[in-house]
Design a protein around this motif. Structure first.
Motif, PDB file in Angstrom:
ATOM      1  N   GLU A  54      -5.075  -1.020  -4.638  1.00 11.65           N
ATOM      2  CA  GLU A  54      -5.381  -0.912  -6.066  1.00 11.65           C
ATOM      3  C   GLU A  54      -4.397   0.001  -6.775  1.00 11.65           C
ATOM      4  O   GLU A  54      -3.882  -0.335  -7.847  1.00 11.65           O
ATOM      5  N   SER A  55      -4.098   1.151  -6.179  1.00  7.19           N
ATOM      6  CA  SER A  55      -3.122   2.067  -6.779  1.00  7.19           C
ATOM      7  C   SER A  55      -1.738   1.426  -6.823  1.00  7.19           C
ATOM      8  O   SER A  55      -1.007   1.573  -7.810  1.00  7.19           O
ATOM      9  N   ALA A  56      -1.382   0.731  -5.752  1.00  7.15           N
ATOM     10  CA  ALA A  56      -0.082   0.062  -5.712  1.00  7.15           C
ATOM     11  C   ALA A  56       0.019  -0.998  -6.800  1.00  7.15           C
ATOM     12  O   ALA A  56       1.060  -1.137  -7.456  1.00  7.15           O
ATOM     13  N   TYR A  57      -1.056  -1.736  -7.002  1.00  8.90           N
ATOM     14  CA  TYR A  57      -1.087  -2.793  -8.014  1.00  8.90           C
ATOM     15  C   TYR A  57      -0.773  -2.230  -9.398  1.00  8.90           C
ATOM     16  O   TYR A  57       0.093  -2.744 -10.113  1.00  8.90           O
ATOM     17  N   PHE A  58      -1.439  -1.152  -9.776  1.00 10.23           N
ATOM     18  CA  PHE A  58      -1.203  -0.577 -11.099  1.00 10.23           C
ATOM     19  C   PHE A  58       0.181   0.066 -11.192  1.00 10.23           C
ATOM     20  O   PHE A  58       0.826   0.031 -12.247  1.00 10.23           O
ATOM     21  N   HIS A  59       0.648   0.608 -10.086  1.00  9.81           N
ATOM     22  CA  HIS A  59       2.007   1.162 -10.054  1.00  9.81           C
ATOM     23  C   HIS A  59       3.042   0.063 -10.300  1.00  9.81           C
ATOM     24  O   HIS A  59       4.003   0.264 -11.052  1.00  9.81           O
TER      25      HIS A  59
ATOM     26  N   LYS B  44       0.818  -1.209   0.000  1.00  9.04           N
ATOM     27  CA  LYS B  44       0.000   0.000   0.000  1.00  9.04           C
ATOM     28  C   LYS B  44       0.853   1.262   0.000  1.00  9.04           C
ATOM     29  O   LYS B  44       0.465   2.287  -0.576  1.00  9.04           O
TER      30      LYS B  44
ATOM     31  N   GLY C 109       1.466   2.744  -3.285  1.00 10.01           N
ATOM     32  CA  GLY C 109       0.329   3.345  -3.988  1.00 10.01           C
ATOM     33  C   GLY C 109      -0.391   4.401  -3.182  1.00 10.01           C
ATOM     34  O   GLY C 109      -1.590   4.602  -3.363  1.00 10.01           O
ATOM     35  N   GLY C 110       0.334   5.059  -2.276  1.00 10.80           N
ATOM     36  CA  GLY C 110      -0.282   6.127  -1.504  1.00 10.80           C
ATOM     37  C   GLY C 110      -1.357   5.647  -0.556  1.00 10.80           C
ATOM     38  O   GLY C 110      -2.314   6.369  -0.263  1.00 10.80           O
TER      39      GLY C 110
ATOM     40  N   SER D 190      -3.245   2.761  -0.969  1.00  8.46           N
ATOM     41  CA  SER D 190      -4.279   1.958  -1.613  1.00  8.46           C
ATOM     42  C   SER D 190      -3.640   0.769  -2.314  1.00  8.46           C
ATOM     43  O   SER D 190      -2.683   0.926  -3.079  1.00  8.46           O
TER      44      SER D 190
ATOM     45  N   GLU E 136       2.863  -1.049 -13.986  1.00  6.35           N
ATOM     46  CA  GLU E 136       3.458  -0.044 -14.878  1.00  6.35           C
ATOM     47  C   GLU E 136       4.976  -0.082 -14.793  1.00  6.35           C
ATOM     48  O   GLU E 136       5.674   0.056 -15.809  1.00  6.35           O
TER      49      GLU E 136
END
Length: 236
Positions: free
Chosen positions: A225-230, A217, A220-221, A223, A233
């Motif tokens: 979900e945000s970490a996953y996409f980070h 987490k 991704g700040g 989250s 990428e």
């Protein structure tokens, strides 16, 4: 720390394509480990390799330090519910679990125990064809725990569950881990996984990230979900 399952540079080739490439991570005792990745990332192949359904091209996947296929009574050590493990629709839920109980070689009282545990006791004598998707999911989990295993391997266990069922699944997994068991859970539902996982593994053929939920987490700040996409990428 006791390790209940381990992938050590596990690779599986399907023709010219590597479905999984040198996958490496552990599942420690008392932990819920979330396995995430895009469609086609190799999650199902990894779980199949861990549970003896496919053989590694190289490397290895082990449970309790050995190949799953060498376990004498596997259902008493590893509970498995993978996508595609269908139930005969003409059976009742109770009869299906009785067959699982016989195969596992455990006491008949386990059937009533797990029906209560997954909140299907009142539906036990209905035929599986009349079960909702969520009820089938609970029956699959009941099948996995019939032998009272220490390790669970679950593929998308929250799929089809209503909000009440999801709350039940959270409690079940946390209580299972609190008693010293471990669960390796493959899921696309990142927000739900964030509520229950202790550790997270992100794969796309190979291991992109492995660490605690807090570590994930943080990427991704706050989250998952945000970490996953980070993480995805960064692997491109």
């Amino acid at each position: 720390m006791t390790i209940l399952a381990s992938f050590e540079r596990f690779s599986k080739r399907r023709g010219a394509r590597l479905a999984v490439d040198e996958l490496t991570f552990d599942v420690p005792a008392g932990r819920v480990v979330g396995l995430i990745g895009p469609n086609g990332a190799g999650k199902s192949t990894a779980l199949a390799g861990l549970t003896g359904l496919v053989e590694a091209t190289s490397g290895r996947a082990t449970v309790f330090g050995v190949n799953y296929r060498t376990l004498r009574r596997p259902a008493t050590q590893v509970g498995v519910n993978l996508d595609g493990m269908d139930v005969e629709p003409g059976l009742t839920g109770r009869r299906h679990l009785q067959i699982c109980q016989l195969a596992a070689g455990v006491n008949r009282v386990n059937v009533d125990r797990v029906l209560e545990q997954v909140d299907l006791a009142s539906e036990a004598n209905k035929k599986v064809r009349d079960y909702s998707l969520g009820m089938r999911q609970r029956l699959g989990i009941a099948s996995a725990i019939i032998g009272d295993p220490r390790l669970l391997v679950l593929d998308e266990p929250a799929n089809g569950l209503d909000p009440e069922g999801i709350q039940w699944l959270r409690r079940f997994l946390r209580e299972f881990a609190a008693k010293g068991g471990s669960a390796l859970v493959s899921s696309h539902q990142l927000m739900e996984l964030e509520q229950v996982a202790d550790e997270v593994v992100v794969i796309k053929q190979r291991t992109l990230f492995r660490g605690s939920l807090a570590e994930a987490k943080a990427l991704g700040g706050g989250s998952l979900e945000s970490a996953y996409f980070h993480i995805l990428e960064g692997a491109q």
